[in-house]
Design a protein around this motif. Structure first.
Motif, mmCIF file in Angstrom:
data_model
loop_
_atom_site.group_PDB
_atom_site.id
_atom_site.type_symbol
_atom_site.label_atom_id
_atom_site.label_comp_id
_atom_site.label_asym_id
_atom_site.label_seq_id
_atom_site.Cartn_x
_atom_site.Cartn_y
_atom_site.Cartn_z
ATOM 1 N N GLY A 31 26.322 25.163 -42.396
ATOM 2 C CA GLY A 31 26.037 23.744 -42.523
ATOM 3 C C GLY A 31 27.289 22.890 -42.449
ATOM 4 N N GLY A 34 28.543 22.768 -38.914
ATOM 5 C CA GLY A 34 27.773 21.841 -38.091
ATOM 6 C C GLY A 34 28.208 20.401 -38.297
ATOM 7 N N SER A 38 30.007 17.986 -35.497
ATOM 8 C CA SER A 38 29.382 16.701 -35.173
ATOM 9 C C SER A 38 30.323 15.529 -35.420
ATOM 10 C CB SER A 38 28.106 16.510 -35.994
ATOM 11 O OG SER A 38 27.184 17.544 -35.759
ATOM 12 N N LEU A 126 14.038 17.284 -36.502
ATOM 13 C CA LEU A 126 15.412 17.737 -36.698
ATOM 14 C C LEU A 126 16.427 16.632 -36.418
ATOM 15 C CD1 LEU A 126 15.355 21.356 -35.228
ATOM 16 C CD2 LEU A 126 15.484 20.670 -37.629
ATOM 17 N N ASN A 129 17.825 15.400 -39.548
ATOM 18 C CA ASN A 129 18.577 16.338 -40.379
ATOM 19 C C ASN A 129 20.073 16.088 -40.196
ATOM 20 O OD1 ASN A 129 20.042 18.762 -41.187
ATOM 21 N ND2 ASN A 129 18.048 19.763 -41.333
ATOM 22 N N VAL A 132 22.339 18.865 -38.472
ATOM 23 C CA VAL A 132 22.176 19.329 -37.088
ATOM 24 C C VAL A 132 21.948 18.230 -36.066
ATOM 25 C CG1 VAL A 132 21.281 21.566 -37.829
ATOM 26 C CG2 VAL A 132 19.683 19.697 -37.381
ATOM 27 N N ARG A 133 21.659 16.995 -36.497
ATOM 28 C CA ARG A 133 21.312 15.973 -35.516
ATOM 29 C C ARG A 133 22.471 15.650 -34.583
ATOM 30 N NH1 ARG A 133 20.558 11.027 -39.806
ATOM 31 N NH2 ARG A 133 22.772 10.650 -40.295
ATOM 32 N N VAL A 135 24.768 17.743 -33.581
ATOM 33 C CA VAL A 135 24.844 18.853 -32.624
ATOM 34 C C VAL A 135 23.776 18.694 -31.547
ATOM 35 C CG1 VAL A 135 24.622 21.350 -32.368
ATOM 36 C CG2 VAL A 135 25.801 20.414 -34.359
#
Length: 269
Positions: A31, A34, A38, A126, A129, A132-133, A135
């Motif tokens: 996490g 990520g 980002s 997603l 989120n 991860v958004r 990415v």
């Protein structure tokens, strides 16, 4: 019928405790990684690389290498092990749909770590989120929104040499149940007239399933086996006496279900 191998004896209490701690630590690292990609690296790419296609490819290269490091860490710390069969076939899949079964939360990570390009279709939710958004947007992944819009986006991506990864079950497989595929992947393949690469993922014992929590560690260390199967020519499902795309998609969906279910059964023997 082939005889099953003798089951591996359960791990010690100390080993299972270590795997719980290591799993939690590695997913926390996932996490945080990520977020760093980002907020830092992908923003640098946005500033330094003006060509969007080149930027998306560099983003996907970064994701692929990050996933390789993550999986290597999982193996090093004894959380799981994995093996790929015929992974070199994934180098031949430009303009192709890659379709796989979905037994674990790690399926996307495993495949994206080996695919030169992975244009994944992700759930619209997603994008909300925080982990991860960034990415998803930087990699140019496709959000599973309106069907006709998504179909046109897939056509364009495949025509430009992209490789789209789809898990047609729509969610992770429930262990011990019959494989059920939705028709979305077959519809994209039929209407885009693109080939399909089948991939069978097997995990024994099951780990990170839909029902299981991350801390529900199996009694023995999970072993993932990813088998890249032959490519399918979807044009053969459009018969001269029956050119309806809907009926062709139904036939193709049944063919994919039989192929993946057959390999799944063989893996359990």
């Amino acid at each position: 019928m082939a005889r099953k191998a003798n089951p591996t004896p359960p791990s010690s209490w100390l080993n299972r405790s270590w795997r719980v701690v290591a799993t939690g630590g590695l997913f926390a690292l996932f996490g945080v990684g990520g977020l760093l990609l980002s907020c830092v690296w992908f923003n640098l790419l946005r500033l330094l690389v003006r060509d969007s296609a080149r930027r998306h490819q560099l983003t996907q290269d970064s994701i692929r290498h990050s996933f390789r490091v993550f999986l290597a860490a999982c193996r090093f710390f004894g959380v799981l092990d994995y093996a790929f069969e015929h992974e070199e076939r994934l180098q031949e899949d430009a303009g192709c749909l890659v379709i796989a079964n979905h037994p674990s939360l790690l399926d996307y990570v495993l495949l994206a770590s080996r695919m030169p390009r992975c244009d994944c279709i992700v759930k619209q939710a997603l994008l909300r989120n925080v982990f991860v958004r960034g990415v998803i947007k930087a990699a140019g992944y496709l959000a599973n929104a309106e069907s006709e819009r998504l179909l046109e986006q897939c056509r364009q991506r495949l025509a430009s040499g992209g490789t789209i990864l789809i898990f047609p079950e729509g969610t992770r497989t429930t262990p011990g149940t019959t494989l059920t595929l939705q028709r979305g992947a077959a519809n994209i393949a039929i209407r885009s007239q693109c080939p399909i690469r089948l991939v069978q993922i097997h995990c024994e014992p099951p780990m990170l399933t839909k029902q299981g929590k991350w801390y529900n560690i199996p009694a023995t260390k999970p072993q993932f086996r990813v088998t890249v199967l032959d490519k399918i020519d979807t044009r053969t499902f459009m018969r001269e006496d029956d050119v309806s795309p809907a009926r062709a998609a139904r036939r193709l969906t049944q063919h994919l279900t039989d192929a993946l279910q057959s390999d799944s059964i063989n893996n359990e023997k």
